[in-house]
Design a protein around this motif. Structure first.
Motif, PDB file in Angstrom:
ATOM      1  N   GLY A  35       0.862  -1.150  -0.047  1.00  0.00           N
ATOM      2  CA  GLY A  35      -0.119  -0.131   0.003  1.00  0.00           C
ATOM      3  C   GLY A  35       0.730   0.771  -0.073  1.00  0.00           C
ATOM      4  N   ILE A  36       2.194   1.095  -0.681  1.00  0.00           N
ATOM      5  CA  ILE A  36       3.008   2.409  -0.645  1.00  0.00           C
ATOM      6  C   ILE A  36       3.183   2.894  -2.016  1.00  0.00           C
ATOM      7  CG2 ILE A  36       5.024   3.210  -0.256  1.00  0.00           C
ATOM      8  CD1 ILE A  36       5.534   1.142   1.851  1.00  0.00           C
ATOM      9  N   GLY A  37       2.656   4.272  -2.235  1.00  0.00           N
ATOM     10  CA  GLY A  37       2.816   4.639  -3.455  1.00  0.00           C
ATOM     11  C   GLY A  37       3.772   5.833  -3.639  1.00  0.00           C
ATOM     12  N   ALA A 113      -3.165  10.732  -9.556  1.00  0.00           N
ATOM     13  CA  ALA A 113      -4.297   9.977  -9.836  1.00  0.00           C
ATOM     14  C   ALA A 113      -3.860   8.470  -9.806  1.00  0.00           C
ATOM     15  CB  ALA A 113      -4.878  10.304 -10.987  1.00  0.00           C
ATOM     16  N   LYS A 114      -2.875   7.985 -10.501  1.00  0.00           N
ATOM     17  CA  LYS A 114      -2.504   6.785 -10.811  1.00  0.00           C
ATOM     18  C   LYS A 114      -2.211   5.955  -9.329  1.00  0.00           C
ATOM     19  CE  LYS A 114       2.161   6.234 -11.978  1.00  0.00           C
ATOM     20  NZ  LYS A 114       3.151   5.936 -12.982  1.00  0.00           N
ATOM     21  N   TRP A 115      -1.770   6.630  -8.348  1.00  0.00           N
ATOM     22  CA  TRP A 115      -1.196   6.099  -7.300  1.00  0.00           C
ATOM     23  C   TRP A 115      -2.288   6.022  -6.195  1.00  0.00           C
ATOM     24  CZ3 TRP A 115       2.132   3.112  -7.320  1.00  0.00           C
ATOM     25  CH2 TRP A 115       3.272   2.833  -8.073  1.00  0.00           C
ATOM     26  N   ILE A 116      -3.494   7.268  -6.311  1.00  0.00           N
ATOM     27  CA  ILE A 116      -4.594   7.274  -5.396  1.00  0.00           C
ATOM     28  C   ILE A 116      -5.198   5.901  -5.808  1.00  0.00           C
ATOM     29  CG2 ILE A 116      -6.763   8.115  -5.039  1.00  0.00           C
ATOM     30  CD1 ILE A 116      -5.291  10.942  -5.304  1.00  0.00           C
ATOM     31  N   GLY A 117      -5.237   5.521  -6.977  1.00  0.00           N
ATOM     32  CA  GLY A 117      -6.066   4.338  -7.462  1.00  0.00           C
ATOM     33  C   GLY A 117      -5.588   3.098  -6.693  1.00  0.00           C
ATOM     34  N   ILE A 118      -4.531   2.845  -6.327  1.00  0.00           N
ATOM     35  CA  ILE A 118      -3.991   1.774  -5.647  1.00  0.00           C
ATOM     36  C   ILE A 118      -4.736   1.598  -4.007  1.00  0.00           C
ATOM     37  CG2 ILE A 118      -1.907   1.384  -6.975  1.00  0.00           C
ATOM     38  CD1 ILE A 118      -0.470   1.893  -4.119  1.00  0.00           C
ATOM     39  N   GLY A 119      -5.205   2.919  -3.512  1.00  0.00           N
ATOM     40  CA  GLY A 119      -5.753   2.904  -2.357  1.00  0.00           C
ATOM     41  C   GLY A 119      -4.540   2.856  -1.286  1.00  0.00           C
ATOM     42  N   PRO A 120      -3.806   3.634  -1.391  1.00  0.00           N
ATOM     43  CA  PRO A 120      -2.282   3.687  -0.596  1.00  0.00           C
ATOM     44  C   PRO A 120      -2.829   3.993   0.890  1.00  0.00           C
ATOM     45  CG  PRO A 120      -2.643   5.869  -1.693  1.00  0.00           C
ATOM     46  CD  PRO A 120      -3.792   4.994  -1.856  1.00  0.00           C
ATOM     47  N   LYS A 121      -1.891   3.408   1.543  1.00  0.00           N
ATOM     48  CA  LYS A 121      -1.777   3.646   3.289  1.00  0.00           C
ATOM     49  C   LYS A 121      -0.873   4.689   3.369  1.00  0.00           C
ATOM     50  CE  LYS A 121      -2.793  -1.422   4.327  1.00  0.00           C
ATOM     51  NZ  LYS A 121      -2.292  -2.511   4.724  1.00  0.00           N
ATOM     52  N   GLN A 142      -4.992  20.735  -1.626  1.00  0.00           N
ATOM     53  CA  GLN A 142      -6.372  20.459  -1.145  1.00  0.00           C
ATOM     54  C   GLN A 142      -6.360  18.966  -1.128  1.00  0.00           C
ATOM     55  OE1 GLN A 142      -9.166  22.543  -3.719  1.00  0.00           O
ATOM     56  NE2 GLN A 142      -9.980  23.555  -1.955  1.00  0.00           N
ATOM     57  N   LEU A 143      -5.917  18.199  -1.918  1.00  0.00           N
ATOM     58  CA  LEU A 143      -6.155  16.714  -2.453  1.00  0.00           C
ATOM     59  C   LEU A 143      -5.128  16.149  -1.219  1.00  0.00           C
ATOM     60  CD1 LEU A 143      -7.025  14.206  -4.097  1.00  0.00           C
ATOM     61  CD2 LEU A 143      -4.790  14.560  -5.227  1.00  0.00           C
ATOM     62  N   MET A 144      -4.043  16.727  -0.975  1.00  0.00           N
ATOM     63  CA  MET A 144      -3.259  16.046   0.144  1.00  0.00           C
ATOM     64  C   MET A 144      -3.698  16.017   1.472  1.00  0.00           C
ATOM     65  SD  MET A 144       0.424  17.613  -0.933  1.00  0.00           S
ATOM     66  CE  MET A 144       1.354  17.295   0.688  1.00  0.00           C
ATOM     67  N   ASN A 145      -4.510  17.324   2.073  1.00  0.00           N
ATOM     68  CA  ASN A 145      -5.495  17.185   3.028  1.00  0.00           C
ATOM     69  C   ASN A 145      -6.628  16.327   3.032  1.00  0.00           C
ATOM     70  OD1 ASN A 145      -3.792  19.398   4.511  1.00  0.00           O
ATOM     71  ND2 ASN A 145      -4.960  20.965   3.252  1.00  0.00           N
ATOM     72  N   GLU A 146      -7.161  16.316   2.090  1.00  0.00           N
ATOM     73  CA  GLU A 146      -8.269  15.024   1.880  1.00  0.00           C
ATOM     74  C   GLU A 146      -7.819  13.661   2.089  1.00  0.00           C
ATOM     75  OE1 GLU A 146     -10.540  15.727  -1.636  1.00  0.00           O
ATOM     76  OE2 GLU A 146     -10.884  17.900  -1.147  1.00  0.00           O
ATOM     77  N   LEU A 147      -6.491  13.368   1.602  1.00  0.00           N
ATOM     78  CA  LEU A 147      -6.204  12.232   1.660  1.00  0.00           C
ATOM     79  C   LEU A 147      -5.945  11.878   3.216  1.00  0.00           C
ATOM     80  CD1 LEU A 147      -3.664  11.938  -1.373  1.00  0.00           C
ATOM     81  CD2 LEU A 147      -5.796  10.596  -0.885  1.00  0.00           C
ATOM     82  N   THR A 148      -5.141  12.879   3.862  1.00  0.00           N
ATOM     83  CA  THR A 148      -4.644  12.588   5.463  1.00  0.00           C
ATOM     84  C   THR A 148      -6.164  12.495   6.157  1.00  0.00           C
ATOM     85  OG1 THR A 148      -4.465  14.982   5.713  1.00  0.00           O
ATOM     86  CG2 THR A 148      -2.376  13.783   5.072  1.00  0.00           C
ATOM     87  N   ARG A 150      -8.637  11.015   5.354  1.00  0.00           N
ATOM     88  CA  ARG A 150      -8.841   9.644   5.073  1.00  0.00           C
ATOM     89  C   ARG A 150      -8.002   8.627   5.894  1.00  0.00           C
ATOM     90  NH1 ARG A 150      -9.835  10.152  -1.164  1.00  0.00           N
ATOM     91  NH2 ARG A 150      -9.270   7.794  -0.963  1.00  0.00           N
ATOM     92  N   GLY A 151      -7.017   9.021   6.341  1.00  0.00           N
ATOM     93  CA  GLY A 151      -6.126   8.131   6.872  1.00  0.00           C
ATOM     94  C   GLY A 151      -4.864   7.661   6.000  1.00  0.00           C
ATOM     95  N   VAL A 152      -4.711   8.413   5.071  1.00  0.00           N
ATOM     96  CA  VAL A 152      -3.451   8.399   4.280  1.00  0.00           C
ATOM     97  C   VAL A 152      -2.310   8.867   4.934  1.00  0.00           C
ATOM     98  CG1 VAL A 152      -2.344   8.309   2.152  1.00  0.00           C
ATOM     99  CG2 VAL A 152      -4.720   7.766   2.091  1.00  0.00           C
ATOM    100  N   ALA A 153      -1.194   8.208   5.290  1.00  0.00           N
ATOM    101  CA  ALA A 153       0.118   8.840   5.668  1.00  0.00           C
ATOM    102  C   ALA A 153       0.802   9.319   4.636  1.00  0.00           C
ATOM    103  CB  ALA A 153       0.915   7.828   6.604  1.00  0.00           C
ATOM    104  N   ILE A 154       0.952  10.530   4.516  1.00  0.00           N
ATOM    105  CA  ILE A 154       1.975  11.138   3.628  1.00  0.00           C
ATOM    106  C   ILE A 154       3.081  11.580   4.003  1.00  0.00           C
ATOM    107  CG2 ILE A 154       1.911  13.386   1.860  1.00  0.00           C
ATOM    108  CD1 ILE A 154      -0.901  13.038   1.395  1.00  0.00           C
TER     109      ILE A 154
END
Length: 201
Positions: A35-37, A113-121, A142-148, A150-154
């Motif tokens: 789950g790493i992009g 987009a291609k890495w968001i598609g894998i559902g990254p952790k 904005q996208l980075m904030n939305e991902l975090t 949702r629990g994605v570690a950036i």
């Protein structure tokens, strides 16, 4: 460091843990399975296949999900790709447009987009806004904030200090291959970061 995490380089020593458990990654395929992009610094050389379409680029890391029996389900693939094009506001007339013809900001969105598609952790972003205009930068933030949310570690690597201070919860400063210091969001200033980055205390 980031290339080692993603299995593109092999460290001499050290241990990598995810959620407290030790993991071993020897190649990018294993990283993706965990789950790493990884959005690399040079999108044109390492992030995109420029002569491929937007659809082909976004679908590449996700082919297994579209082809459970070895044959790509084109309907599911197009639905998935169009959803990401819409979600990331990629400006294009068609998913079949060549990645080469896009602006820098839209190329970067395709890579994301291609890495968001894998559902990254965990999502590694190396200089995520380099070479993109102000509007695209804002959308990427904005996208980075939305991902975090949702629990994605950036993990973001950036040489732009305002970006580092504005986007980070925790900052590790590297000097000559070693971590020279760690700063929390509320204590980080450009002066403190520059002092650590040049070997000071």
């Amino acid at each position: 460091i980031m290339r080692s995490i993603f299995g593109l380089a092999h460290p001499d020593h050290g241990v990598m843990k995810m959620n407290g458990e030790e993991i071993k990654i020897h190649n990018p395929a294993q990283a993706v399975e965990k789950g790493i992009g990884f959005i690399t610094e040079d999108r044109k050389v390492e992030g995109l296949v420029l002569d491929f379409s937007i659809r082909e680029n976004i679908a590449l890391p996700n082919l297994k999900s579209f082809s459970p029996k070895g044959i790509i389900d084109e309907k599911n693939e197009m639905e998935f790709v169009n959803l990401l094009i819409e979600r990331l506001r990629i400006k294009t007339e068609s998913a079949e447009t060549s990645a080469r013809s896009l602006s820098g900001g839209n190329q970067q969105k395709v890579v994301i987009a291609k890495w968001i598609g894998i559902g990254p952790k965990v999502l590694i972003l190396d200089e995520p806004t380099r070479g993109v205009d102000v509007g695209a930068k804002f959308e990427i933030y904005q996208l980075m904030n939305e991902l975090t949310d949702r629990g994605v570690a950036i993990i973001m690597v950036s040489s732009e200090l305002p970006e580092v201070i504005g986007m980070s919860d925790r900052i590790l400063v590297v000097h000559e291959g070693h971590i020279s210091g760690e700063l929390k969001k509320d204590e980080a200033t450009q002066e403190k970061i520059m002092t650590l980055a040049t070997g000071g205390q």
